[in-house]
Design a protein around this motif. Structure first.
Motif, PDB file in Angstrom:
ATOM      1  N   PRO A 151     102.930-116.881  32.090  1.00 42.04           N
ATOM      2  CA  PRO A 151     102.628-118.053  32.926  1.00 42.04           C
ATOM      3  C   PRO A 151     101.332-118.697  32.436  1.00 42.04           C
ATOM      4  CG  PRO A 151     103.191-116.152  34.275  1.00 42.04           C
ATOM      5  CD  PRO A 151     103.017-115.648  32.875  1.00 42.04           C
ATOM      6  N   THR A 152     101.408-119.943  32.038  1.00 43.26           N
ATOM      7  CA  THR A 152     100.263-120.586  31.391  1.00 43.26           C
ATOM      8  C   THR A 152     100.033-121.957  31.998  1.00 43.26           C
ATOM      9  OG1 THR A 152     100.745-119.441  29.316  1.00 43.26           O
ATOM     10  CG2 THR A 152      99.290-121.349  29.198  1.00 43.26           C
ATOM     11  N   ASP A 153      98.806-122.204  32.398  1.00 43.64           N
ATOM     12  CA  ASP A 153      98.405-123.519  32.887  1.00 43.64           C
ATOM     13  C   ASP A 153      97.723-124.284  31.756  1.00 43.64           C
ATOM     14  OD1 ASP A 153      99.298-122.989  35.474  1.00 43.64           O
ATOM     15  OD2 ASP A 153      97.396-122.053  36.047  1.00 43.64           O
ATOM     16  N   TYR A 154      98.006-125.574  31.708  1.00 48.30           N
ATOM     17  CA  TYR A 154      97.356-126.433  30.725  1.00 48.30           C
ATOM     18  C   TYR A 154      96.709-127.586  31.465  1.00 48.30           C
ATOM     19  CZ  TYR A 154      96.742-129.864  26.993  1.00 48.30           C
ATOM     20  OH  TYR A 154      96.224-130.804  26.128  1.00 48.30           O
ATOM     21  N   VAL A 197      94.799-122.622  29.673  1.00 50.01           N
ATOM     22  CA  VAL A 197      94.328-123.415  28.537  1.00 50.01           C
ATOM     23  C   VAL A 197      93.722-124.704  29.079  1.00 50.01           C
ATOM     24  CG1 VAL A 197      94.956-124.568  26.384  1.00 50.01           C
ATOM     25  CG2 VAL A 197      96.118-122.452  27.041  1.00 50.01           C
ATOM     26  N   ARG A 198      92.468-124.970  28.716  1.00 48.40           N
ATOM     27  CA  ARG A 198      91.783-126.158  29.217  1.00 48.40           C
ATOM     28  C   ARG A 198      91.118-126.910  28.048  1.00 48.40           C
ATOM     29  NH1 ARG A 198      90.887-126.187  34.823  1.00 48.40           N
ATOM     30  NH2 ARG A 198      91.636-124.264  35.822  1.00 48.40           N
ATOM     31  N   VAL A 199      91.198-128.219  28.154  1.00 38.69           N
ATOM     32  CA  VAL A 199      90.492-129.096  27.222  1.00 38.69           C
ATOM     33  C   VAL A 199      89.608-130.009  28.056  1.00 38.69           C
ATOM     34  CG1 VAL A 199      90.685-130.896  25.464  1.00 38.69           C
ATOM     35  CG2 VAL A 199      92.353-129.023  25.532  1.00 38.69           C
ATOM     36  N   GLU A 218      94.503-119.833  17.755  1.00 36.25           N
ATOM     37  CA  GLU A 218      94.125-118.441  17.565  1.00 36.25           C
ATOM     38  C   GLU A 218      93.968-117.732  18.909  1.00 36.25           C
ATOM     39  OE1 GLU A 218      93.171-114.847  15.955  1.00 36.25           O
ATOM     40  OE2 GLU A 218      93.985-116.613  14.947  1.00 36.25           O
ATOM     41  N   ALA A 219      93.366-118.419  19.883  1.00 36.64           N
ATOM     42  CA  ALA A 219      93.172-117.798  21.196  1.00 36.64           C
ATOM     43  C   ALA A 219      94.503-117.527  21.884  1.00 36.64           C
ATOM     44  CB  ALA A 219      92.295-118.704  22.064  1.00 36.64           C
ATOM     45  N   VAL A 220      95.434-118.463  21.823  1.00 39.71           N
ATOM     46  CA  VAL A 220      96.761-118.247  22.425  1.00 39.71           C
ATOM     47  C   VAL A 220      97.496-117.129  21.700  1.00 39.71           C
ATOM     48  CG1 VAL A 220      99.026-119.294  22.796  1.00 39.71           C
ATOM     49  CG2 VAL A 220      96.952-120.584  23.333  1.00 39.71           C
ATOM     50  N   ILE A 258      97.625-129.255  21.552  1.00 39.85           N
ATOM     51  CA  ILE A 258      97.255-128.039  22.265  1.00 39.85           C
ATOM     52  C   ILE A 258      98.230-127.767  23.398  1.00 39.85           C
ATOM     53  CG2 ILE A 258      95.460-127.002  23.713  1.00 39.85           C
ATOM     54  CD1 ILE A 258      93.383-128.221  21.922  1.00 39.85           C
ATOM     55  N   GLY A 259      98.768-128.829  23.992  1.00 43.08           N
ATOM     56  CA  GLY A 259      99.772-128.633  25.035  1.00 43.08           C
ATOM     57  C   GLY A 259     100.995-127.874  24.533  1.00 43.08           C
ATOM     58  N   GLU A 260     101.344-128.067  23.247  1.00 37.21           N
ATOM     59  CA  GLU A 260     102.468-127.325  22.667  1.00 37.21           C
ATOM     60  C   GLU A 260     102.177-125.830  22.623  1.00 37.21           C
ATOM     61  OE1 GLU A 260     103.403-128.898  18.865  1.00 37.21           O
ATOM     62  OE2 GLU A 260     103.362-131.003  19.527  1.00 37.21           O
ATOM     63  N   LEU A 261     100.913-125.488  22.396  1.00 36.61           N
ATOM     64  CA  LEU A 261     100.552-124.069  22.371  1.00 36.61           C
ATOM     65  C   LEU A 261     100.726-123.446  23.749  1.00 36.61           C
ATOM     66  CD1 LEU A 261      97.260-124.355  20.260  1.00 36.61           C
ATOM     67  CD2 LEU A 261      99.531-123.672  19.457  1.00 36.61           C
ATOM     68  N   ALA A 262     100.310-124.183  24.788  1.00 34.70           N
ATOM     69  CA  ALA A 262     100.511-123.666  26.150  1.00 34.70           C
ATOM     70  C   ALA A 262     101.993-123.499  26.451  1.00 34.70           C
ATOM     71  CB  ALA A 262      99.854-124.609  27.160  1.00 34.70           C
ATOM     72  N   GLU A 263     102.787-124.460  26.010  1.00 35.71           N
ATOM     73  CA  GLU A 263     104.231-124.364  26.245  1.00 35.71           C
ATOM     74  C   GLU A 263     104.840-123.174  25.502  1.00 35.71           C
ATOM     75  OE1 GLU A 263     107.850-124.994  27.760  1.00 35.71           O
ATOM     76  OE2 GLU A 263     106.002-126.016  28.355  1.00 35.71           O
TER      77      GLU A 263
END
Length: 419
Positions: free
Chosen positions: A310-313, A353-355, A336-338, A297-302
């Motif tokens: 600007p995206t926070d993970y 983006v939060r997990v 899908e959300a990203v 999921i971190g790859e999606l934020a990147e």
């Protein structure tokens, strides 16, 4: 009868008619032979019927068998009358004629779908036969000279003969009744089994068709998840490169590099998906969990940052192993959300983006502030993405929230159970 209320064994085909005709012919020949033999043996002495009467009754007893499955109830009555006439007119035949009446009664029980009429006809025939038997017994009692001599036995001879005749007739007609009913019950059971077999075959075909449809939907959903994210990212980066290619070639080159990388990644994922066509949560051939899980999921934020958002993970809680199916669903929901952020939130919208690792599950949340250059939010689309997310979450027993936030922007939050 249930499913057999309107069912009938009749009419039958030509093969059955040929079989009945052959049986009638065999019985006719047999009756002719036994009649001749009994006549030669002097069965009725001087009271024996003329030869032409015997010939007519041989035909009358055998012919109904040829039509027993066309008009079974009519033929049973005709056979009963022919049987009675054979005895009354002293036709010298007392063996095979019993088979013709038995076959007639059996056929009524085995082949007539109108069970009420079948019962009535058989009761009438059997009742008539017993009435005739009792009349004959009474007549014998009325003629003392016809009685056998009483030799002092336990039971008087004529009473013994009368009881013996009654028992023989009870067994005879009871056997015909029972055999006919059993044959009918067996035919009904076979018919119901055939119906159930046909229903099961139809159900299997429907299930197979539904499985094909569901598989097509699953593949379409996978294609949407794989292609939409990377194509959206490629579109954003290609647009950025086009805008700055004249004044900032270095930035344009970086954007095109992202486009190239996204294209390669998309091709690799498509090749893997189309090569396996496995459902979510499957494992690789070596037993390792699918790589499309929470760890990516971190790859999606990147990728969103690379596209200019600007995206926070953030990962909340202690990272732990979760079931592969849940991990794969979490990744697809985040992907899908990203993708929706890239497509609909505007070029400069901020994303988060939060997990969250909870005690009983894992929660994935993707939000944006909706403050992009395009306002209001562009929500044009097929809606398949939202449908796919809801289906995935429902498949693992989770919950999902999709919709606008009160302070602007969009929210996707999914809770997935891990126990």
């Amino acid at each position: 009868m249930g499913t057999t209320a309107e069912w009938s064994r009749l009419p039958v085909g030509r093969r059955e008619f040929r079989q009945d005709a052959l049986l009638a012919l065999v019985l006719g020949v047999g009756l002719a032979v036994t009649t001749m033999l009994y006549g030669s043996a002097g069965t009725y002495g001087d009271d024996q019927a003329e030869w032409w009467v015997s010939a007519l009754l041989v035909v009358a007893n055998a012919a109904p068998v040829a039509f027993r499955r066309r008009w079974p109830m009519t033929m049973a009555v005709v056979s009963a009358l022919a049987f009675a006439a054979t005895q009354i007119l002293h036709v010298p035949e007392v063996f095979l004629v019993n088979f013709t009446l038995f076959i007639a009664l059996y056929t009524v029980g085995a082949w007539c779908s109108d069970r009420v009429r079948a019962e009535v006809v058989r009761w009438v025939v059997i009742g008539g036969m017993f009435a005739w038997l009792f009349v004959a017994i009474a007549f014998g009692w009325a003629v003392p000279n016809a009685l056998p001599n009483d030799d002092g036995g336990l039971i008087p001879p004529y009473i013994a003969l009368s009881l013996l005749n009654i028992v023989i007739n009870v067994i005879y007609f009871g056997a015909a009744w029972y055999a006919g009913n059993r044959a009918w019950a067996s035919a009904v059971a076979k018919h119901e089994l055939d119906l159930r077999t046909a229903e099961l075959a139809a159900e299997r075909e429907r299930s197979a068709a539904q499985a094909v449809t569901l598989e097509r939907v699953r593949i379409a959903r996978e294609l949407h998840d794989v292609v939409a994210h990377h194509v959206s990212l490629m579109g954003v980066q290609a647009g950025a490169a086009r805008r700055v290619i004249d004044r900032d070639p270095e930035q344009a080159s970086a954007s095109l590099g992202v486009v190239e990388g996204s294209a390669r990644t998309a091709v690799e994922e498509l090749r893997r998906m189309l090569g396996t066509l496995r459902a979510e949560g499957d494992v690789e051939d070596d037993g390792a969990p699918s790589t499309e899980g929470l760890g990516r999921i971190g790859e999606l934020a990147e990728s969103a940052r690379t596209a200019g958002h600007p995206t926070d993970y953030v990962v909340v809680g202690s990272i732990r192993d979760v079931p592969p199916t849940v991990s794969a669903v979490a990744y697809r929901i985040a992907q899908e959300a990203v993708t929706n952020v890239l497509k609909h939130a505007g070029p400069s919208a901020r994303a988060d983006v939060r997990v969250r690792y909870l005690d009983d599950g894992v929660e994935v949340e993707v939000t944006d502030d909706g403050h992009g250059e395009r306002a209001p939010r562009n929500t044009a689309g097929s809606g398949l993405g939202h449908v796919g997310m809801r289906e995935r979450v429902a498949a693992v027993g989770g919950r999902i929230e999709i919709g606008p936030r009160a302070r602007g922007g969009w929210l996707v939050r999914a809770w997935l159970p891990t126990t």
